[in-house]
Design a protein around this motif. Sequence first.
Motif, PDB file in Angstrom:
ATOM      1  N   UNK A  66       0.808  -1.216   0.000  1.00 49.70           N
ATOM      2  CA  UNK A  66       0.000   0.000   0.000  1.00 49.70           C
ATOM      3  C   UNK A  66       0.845   1.272   0.000  1.00 49.70           C
ATOM      4  N   UNK A  67       1.981   1.252   0.693  1.00 51.54           N
ATOM      5  CA  UNK A  67       2.825   2.444   0.769  1.00 51.54           C
ATOM      6  C   UNK A  67       3.901   2.474  -0.323  1.00 51.54           C
ATOM      7  N   UNK A  68       3.880   1.511  -1.239  1.00 54.38           N
ATOM      8  CA  UNK A  68       4.903   1.429  -2.284  1.00 54.38           C
ATOM      9  C   UNK A  68       4.979   2.694  -3.136  1.00 54.38           C
ATOM     10  N   UNK A  69       3.839   3.309  -3.398  1.00 52.75           N
ATOM     11  CA  UNK A  69       3.835   4.514  -4.231  1.00 52.75           C
ATOM     12  C   UNK A  69       3.904   5.801  -3.402  1.00 52.75           C
ATOM     13  N   UNK A  70       4.040   5.677  -2.089  1.00 58.31           N
ATOM     14  CA  UNK A  70       4.205   6.846  -1.232  1.00 58.31           C
ATOM     15  C   UNK A  70       2.927   7.573  -0.865  1.00 58.31           C
ATOM     16  N   UNK A  71       1.779   7.028  -1.267  1.00 52.00           N
ATOM     17  CA  UNK A  71       0.510   7.673  -0.922  1.00 52.00           C
ATOM     18  C   UNK A  71      -0.565   6.613  -0.731  1.00 52.00           C
ATOM     19  N   UNK A  72      -1.603   6.991  -0.007  1.00 54.23           N
ATOM     20  CA  UNK A  72      -2.719   6.086   0.268  1.00 54.23           C
ATOM     21  C   UNK A  72      -3.990   6.720  -0.286  1.00 54.23           C
ATOM     22  N   UNK A  73      -4.734   5.942  -1.068  1.00 56.06           N
ATOM     23  CA  UNK A  73      -6.000   6.441  -1.609  1.00 56.06           C
ATOM     24  C   UNK A  73      -7.139   6.073  -0.659  1.00 56.06           C
ATOM     25  N   UNK A  74      -8.247   6.735  -0.828  1.00 57.34           N
ATOM     26  CA  UNK A  74      -9.428   6.427  -0.021  1.00 57.34           C
ATOM     27  C   UNK A  74      -9.867   4.983  -0.269  1.00 57.34           C
ATOM     28  N   UNK A 102      -4.978   6.383   7.596  1.00 60.64           N
ATOM     29  CA  UNK A 102      -5.932   7.488   7.805  1.00 60.64           C
ATOM     30  C   UNK A 102      -5.221   8.843   7.795  1.00 60.64           C
ATOM     31  N   UNK A 103      -4.007   8.885   8.339  1.00 59.75           N
ATOM     32  CA  UNK A 103      -3.257  10.142   8.360  1.00 59.75           C
ATOM     33  C   UNK A 103      -2.573  10.430   7.037  1.00 59.75           C
ATOM     34  N   UNK A 104      -2.472   9.413   6.160  1.00 61.38           N
ATOM     35  CA  UNK A 104      -1.777   9.571   4.887  1.00 61.38           C
ATOM     36  C   UNK A 104      -2.683   9.677   3.674  1.00 61.38           C
ATOM     37  N   UNK A 105      -4.001   9.575   3.870  1.00 56.91           N
ATOM     38  CA  UNK A 105      -4.927   9.624   2.746  1.00 56.91           C
ATOM     39  C   UNK A 105      -4.763  10.966   2.044  1.00 56.91           C
ATOM     40  N   UNK A 106      -4.591  10.886   0.715  1.00 59.18           N
ATOM     41  CA  UNK A 106      -4.369  12.127  -0.015  1.00 59.18           C
ATOM     42  C   UNK A 106      -5.087  12.224  -1.284  1.00 59.18           C
TER      43      UNK A 106
END
Length: 106
Positions: A66-74, A102-106
């Motif tokens: 999930x963090x491989x691309x450096x961001x988390x989608x909803x 939750x803190x990284x959703x962008x």
Amino acid sequence: MMPQAGQTLMVTAKARQDRHDPLSCRSFIQRRGGVSMAQWRDVAKAFALADGHISQKEVDVLRKALFADGRISKSELDFLREIKKEATSSVQLLDALIADCETSVG
């Protein structure tokens, strides 16, 4: 026989035993080409819920993917909440992963 893009993929008992392999479900599917996000979710869900319990190793694989691309989608956050709800049990590390997402959703 390797699955073709568009085919339904199932996680077998052998694949479940090999879950400690550094090759994540996501990268395996992406290298097979043309598999949709919906199909990736189905495979990842089957991987995580195969025995009903979400283990530390499974959370580690999910975190890495999930963090491989450096961001988390909803939709990724929703996926984690969905597997937590459907699991019969899980390690507390899953709660920490969900909180981090939750803190990284962008």
